[in-house]
Design an enzyme around this catalytic site. Structure first.
Site, mmCIF file in Angstrom:
data_model
loop_
_atom_site.group_PDB
_atom_site.id
_atom_site.type_symbol
_atom_site.label_atom_id
_atom_site.label_comp_id
_atom_site.label_asym_id
_atom_site.label_seq_id
_atom_site.Cartn_x
_atom_site.Cartn_y
_atom_site.Cartn_z
ATOM 1 N N HIS A 134 -16.729 -31.608 34.170
ATOM 2 C CA HIS A 134 -15.811 -30.496 34.451
ATOM 3 C C HIS A 134 -16.352 -29.220 33.829
ATOM 4 O O HIS A 134 -16.915 -29.240 32.733
ATOM 5 C CB HIS A 134 -14.392 -30.800 33.964
ATOM 6 C CG HIS A 134 -14.230 -30.886 32.483
ATOM 7 N ND1 HIS A 134 -13.919 -29.787 31.702
ATOM 8 C CD2 HIS A 134 -14.310 -31.935 31.630
ATOM 9 C CE1 HIS A 134 -13.819 -30.164 30.435
ATOM 10 N NE2 HIS A 134 -14.057 -31.459 30.361
ATOM 11 N N ASP A 170 -17.844 -29.617 25.710
ATOM 12 C CA ASP A 170 -16.743 -30.070 26.554
ATOM 13 C C ASP A 170 -16.442 -29.012 27.616
ATOM 14 O O ASP A 170 -15.573 -28.176 27.418
ATOM 15 C CB ASP A 170 -15.504 -30.339 25.695
ATOM 16 C CG ASP A 170 -14.371 -30.966 26.478
ATOM 17 O OD1 ASP A 170 -14.645 -31.641 27.479
ATOM 18 O OD2 ASP A 170 -13.207 -30.768 26.096
ATOM 19 N N GLU A 174 -10.050 -30.138 34.640
ATOM 20 C CA GLU A 174 -9.857 -31.326 33.801
ATOM 21 C C GLU A 174 -8.979 -31.020 32.603
ATOM 22 O O GLU A 174 -8.171 -31.854 32.178
ATOM 23 C CB GLU A 174 -11.216 -31.854 33.330
ATOM 24 C CG GLU A 174 -11.172 -33.225 32.674
ATOM 25 C CD GLU A 174 -10.905 -33.187 31.171
ATOM 26 O OE1 GLU A 174 -10.645 -34.253 30.589
ATOM 27 O OE2 GLU A 174 -10.961 -32.085 30.578
ATOM 28 N N GLU A 175 -9.135 -29.837 32.030
ATOM 29 C CA GLU A 175 -8.363 -29.493 30.834
ATOM 30 C C GLU A 175 -6.884 -29.290 31.142
ATOM 31 O O GLU A 175 -6.073 -29.180 30.226
ATOM 32 C CB GLU A 175 -8.943 -28.240 30.162
ATOM 33 C CG GLU A 175 -10.368 -28.387 29.652
ATOM 34 C CD GLU A 175 -10.518 -29.404 28.531
ATOM 35 O OE1 GLU A 175 -9.489 -29.964 28.084
ATOM 36 O OE2 GLU A 175 -11.656 -29.650 28.109
ATOM 37 N N GLU A 193 -18.044 -36.924 29.349
ATOM 38 C CA GLU A 193 -17.020 -36.216 28.576
ATOM 39 C C GLU A 193 -17.523 -35.882 27.174
ATOM 40 O O GLU A 193 -18.681 -36.123 26.840
ATOM 41 C CB GLU A 193 -15.741 -37.059 28.488
ATOM 42 C CG GLU A 193 -14.639 -36.583 29.407
ATOM 43 C CD GLU A 193 -14.131 -35.183 29.072
ATOM 44 O OE1 GLU A 193 -14.454 -34.661 27.982
ATOM 45 O OE2 GLU A 193 -13.412 -34.617 29.895
ATOM 46 N N HIS A 206 -13.155 -28.223 20.986
ATOM 47 C CA HIS A 206 -12.052 -27.367 21.438
ATOM 48 C C HIS A 206 -11.820 -26.182 20.498
ATOM 49 O O HIS A 206 -10.670 -25.789 20.258
ATOM 50 C CB HIS A 206 -10.756 -28.163 21.605
ATOM 51 C CG HIS A 206 -10.693 -28.935 22.883
ATOM 52 N ND1 HIS A 206 -9.564 -29.609 23.298
ATOM 53 C CD2 HIS A 206 -11.616 -29.143 23.860
ATOM 54 C CE1 HIS A 206 -9.796 -30.197 24.457
ATOM 55 N NE2 HIS A 206 -11.041 -29.930 24.815
#
Length: 876
Positions: free
Chosen positions: A178, A190, A224-225, A251, A327
């Protein structure tokens, strides 16, 4: 019997040990007693504990080396070029935070990917063909993640690229990444690096002269998030989805390092075999799979969507190292080593090519049944075998252990020794040592938490080893030393060493049988802890056991422990690499020191069990106990004094505190539509147990006087982005003027219809930003029976509230949905309360002067992620 120690009279139990056990050798019935051999009753010297410590450190060093295997970019013949992938990564992350629905994600990132795909297409070999499709799906589904909620998406973006043989293919393997990110982060690990790897793999395979047997679909998913919306849109709506027979999901739960295979299947053991055969630098564990699928890790991936909604088997991989900056703004391209990209590229390219040329892909249904036991051996190769074979091995191991113990029982009984009694007492003492160590560690953890010093080990992990590990080991040794002195008095050291070796076998035989009976593949772990030590013991020459040098005995004994010890240490590293960062974002209600204490106790028990027999062989353990106790107490004092600060702003290895700042305007409407309450402020959530205790000295106005109240409203009257309110109960609401918003959310009841079956159906229409959350709370005597979302069956996110997550792409029409309620009594106060939270993650409305001012006050060791939002409540 009685003895005097330091002036105190101690009454020992009347515990008679046979002359045979006291002398440390055995005599079978009917066999002439031989001359008594030289014994080790004098005990092992002080050098043996040092040898054990060096052994543990050496094994840890080997694990470190295996985890830091350097892979030279371009040094392998796989065809993957990490330097090219790194350029892709740098260019993708140069695009600002790519939140779904933003121009950065929907236009700039999409155009970049399409441009690179076009460049690759121009260099394609004639044996292949490439088809590109930009999908913009709309859909809805429910998921039991985070307590359960329902998701709705509209016009999000996916880019699907199909690489297939020139004459097309009927079957396909899917590779998924993603390119969207969470708000305010660059998302290098990510998941931009995975998309960069997929681009390079696409280029490598398409330029190759070797034809494929099946198609490979590269899915660059753009939402995706938003909790897995992009993958759902593809697998439930795209026409290519029917071709997919297996998938690989890429991922991240960390930044860089080795990518771990932590989920496979369901069933379809041929996928594990494919990875084992084709991965150049494997890193896989069925233990990680079963831990992740247990739900104790608060995360989920697209693997779930393909498995549950597509009924497709697959392989789930994730980078797990350095989860401290996952993140956050620190997840940048320059923190991912080129070697890490090369390693991932070699593995994924190898597995994709293997699957795309395998006959098993087309006939996967024939190989569906059964699970696999699998694990890598220090990154060198994967050992895998069918779970049913593992069950046989496990039960045989348990049976051999039982036979071994039974044989010893008979021998000792014939010699006049009550071995069974000693075995039972030894098991009780072992259990007491475990419980005692656990209680000790928990007491320390509670003291640290009450002192306000939780997470002191977050940046300095060695602190947790000194604080909790030392205390645990000291308590283990103390309990067994007391048992040796006051309970097994008169027994020979060799007899006790043998006894507690047997107790260790029984100790691991119990979970081996229980896990095998439960169908868990992780049972192999305990089988290894029985097979290797028992084989070593059986193969040891009697003269080494009874007469040899203590150091020779120790060396041979430790050699037998080496395979399971190395494998366990390998997993222990993974456990703490994964869970330590998670404890920095697990909410305000879970005391992290208690959780870490449990983990340390569990790992210590596994690693120390076969060392317990040395306690009974050593002359004295007093110095060891005192040293470990002093180390733990000294560390406790330093922790309570504030010596170890939890967070770090180091450029090389930042470990920030995570904080959400939401400039919120709240409006509450009555049943008649009147505004009964309106306020505004900056709503603050700290994502770890320390709350804002470390922040208050830097921002005095942010203190306990501005704790956010929990109003009698859905989700306490605040705009939660995800349903994590049960994990984060402490938050703060700092009064501030309303944030300027260019376009307010328009939420309205379009119509109300009374159904013939006695239900009331409410039709709503919502127009707002790309991310909104709707909270529904039926009033007393009212039941939410159905709605137009998911599969039609409402999924509650708690006892009373229902959570709906909505997002859309760059453009979307007004969102329309209905809910149906059944009311058993006429309510003058209405039948339902509905609230909508609007989240402005990009554009002119995402920030405010007050938000910027407050964010600048936060210390550099924190990561405040901020945005503007509203909360509007209505009663019907």
């Amino acid at each position: 019997m009685e003895s005097t120690v330091d002036g105190l009279t101690i009454r020992r139990p009347r515990y008679n040990v046979s002359a045979e056990s006291a002398s440390g050798y055995r005599r079978e019935a009917g066999v002439r007693e031989e001359k008594k051999p030289r014994q080790r009753d004098a005990g092992f010297g002080a050098a043996v504990p040092v040898l054990l410590l060096l052994y543990v450190l050496s094994v840890r060093g080997l694990v470190h080396i295996s985890l830091r295997q350097l892979v030279t970019p371009g040094g392998h013949s796989t065809g993957f070029n990490a330097s090219t992938a790194r350029e892709y990564l740098q260019q993708i992350t140069s695009i600002d935070s790519r939140t779904a629905g933003s121009p950065e994600n929907e236009i700039i990132a999409v155009n970049y990917l399409l441009g690179k795909i076009k460049d690759i297409e121009e260099k394609i070999n004639s044996v292949h063909r490439i088809t590109v499709d930009v999908q913009r799906p709309t859909g809805t589904f429910s998921i039991d993640f985070l307590g359960g909620f329902t998701s709705y998406y509209d016009n999000i973006t996916n880019i699907a690229v199909k690489l297939e043989p020139e004459h097309r293919a009927e079957h396909a393997v899917l590779a998924n990444c993603h390119f969207d990110t969470v708000a305010n982060t660059p998302g290098a690990s990510d998941d931009a690096v995975s998309c960069a790897v997929m681009l390079e793999i696409l280029g490598s395979l398409s330029s190759s002269s070797k034809p494929l047997k099946h198609a490979i679909i590269f899915l660059f998913n753009g939402a995706e998030e938003n909790i897995l919306q992009g993958s759902h849109g593809f697998i439930t709506q795209h026409p290519w989805a029917k071709m997919v027979r297996a998938f690989i999901n890429l991922e991240a739960a960390g930044v860089g390092g080795k990518e771990l295979v932590f989920q496979t299947g369901p069933e379809n053991p041929w996928l594990v075999q494919a990875y084992a055969s084709a991965a150049v630098h494997p890193f896989a564990s069925v233990v990680a799979q079963e831990v992740f699928q247990s739900g104790i890790i608060p995360s989920d991936t697209d693997f779930r969507i393909y498995r549950d909604f597509g009924n497709i088997p697959g392989i789930d991989l994730a980078f797990i190292e350095n989860g401290y900056i996952y993140h956050t703004k620190y997840d940048t391209w320059d923190r991912i080593l080129t070697e890490s990209i090369q390693r991932a590229g070699d593995n994924i390219l190898g597995v994709l090519h293997y699957l795309a040329t395998s006959s098993q892909l087309a006939e996967s249904s024939q190989f569906r049944h059964g699970n696999m036991v699998f694990f890598d051996v220090c990154g060198l190769f994967v050992l895998s075998y069918p779970a049913r074979l593992g069950t046989i091995i496990n039960y045989i191991t348990a049976a051999v252990t039982l036979f071994y113990i039974s044989k010893k029982m008979i021998k000792y009984k014939q010699g006049g020794t009550n071995y069974v009694r000693d075995l039972v007492y030894g098991l009780i003492i072992t259990l007491v040592s475990w419980v005692s160590a656990l209680v000790t560690v928990l007491i320390i953890a509670v003291l640290v938490s009450l002192a306000g010093k939780a997470l002191s080990w977050y940046t300095h992990f060695y602190v947790s080893i000194f604080l909790y590990g030392s205390a645990a080991v000291a308590k283990f040794i103390l309990v067994h030393s007391l048992a040796k002195t006051y309970f097994f008095a008169g027994a020979s050291s060799q007899y006790l060493g043998d006894l507690f070796f047997d107790i260790s076998l029984i100790t691991w035989c119990i979970p081996l049988v229980l896990l095998t009976q439960s169908g868990l593949c992780s049972a192999y772990f305990f089988a290894a802890w029985i097979i290797f030590p028992l084989l070593t013991k059986l193969l040891l020459q009697p003269d080494i056991i009874h007469q040899g040098s203590p150091y020779k005995f120790t060396a041979v004994y430790l050699l037998g422990l080496f395979p399971p010890y190395l494998h366990t240490m390998y997993h222990v590293w993974a456990v703490f690499e994964m869970f330590t960062p998670i404890l920095g974002r697990s909410g305000t209600e879970i005391p992290p020191d208690i959780v870490l204490g449990f983990l340390i106790i569990a790992c210590t028990i596994i690693l120390i069990t076969y060392f317990i027999s040395f306690i009974y062989l050593l002359k004295s353990t007093k110095k060891i106990i005192v040293t470990l106790a002093v180390l733990s107490v000294l560390t406790l004092l330093l922790v309570c004094s504030g010596m170890f600060f939890p967070y770090s702003s180091s450029n090389d290895s930042p470990k920030p505190k995570r904080i959400f700042l939401q400039h919120t305007t709240r409006t509450f409407h009555s049943l008649t539509g009147e505004v009964v309450k309106r306020d505004s402020g900056i709503w603050i959530n700290g994502f770890d147990y320390t709350g804002i205790s470390y922040v208050t000295p830097h921002i005095p106005e942010l203190n306990e006087t501005v704790r956010a109240p929990c109003d009698d409203a859905p989700l306490c009257g605040f705009p939660w982005y995800f349903p994590v309110h049960h994990l984060i109960r402490k938050n703060w609401y700092l009064p501030a003027p309303p944030a300027p918003i260019n376009e307010h959310t328009d939420f309205k009841l379009v119509s109300r219809e009374e159904m013939s079956w006695g239900a009331t159906r409410l039709f709503f229409e919502v127009k707002g930003p790309s991310h909104m959350t709707v909270y529904v709370r039926p009033n007393t005597n009212t039941v939410l029976s159905s709605w137009s979302l998911g599969d039609g069956i409402p999924v509650a996110s708690g006892e009373t509230d229902y959570f709906i997550f909505y997002s859309h792409g760059l453009y979307a029409p007004a969102w329309k949905f209905w809910i149906e309620l059944k009311n058993s009594a006429k309510e003058s106060k209405g039948i339902v309360t509905v609230a909508v939270g609007s989240h402005y993650f990009f554009g002119d409305s995402r920030n405010s002067p007050d938000l910027e001012t407050l964010e600048l006050k936060f210390p550099d060791w924190s990561f405040p992620s901020s945005w503007v939002c509203t909360y509007d409540l209505y009663e019907y």
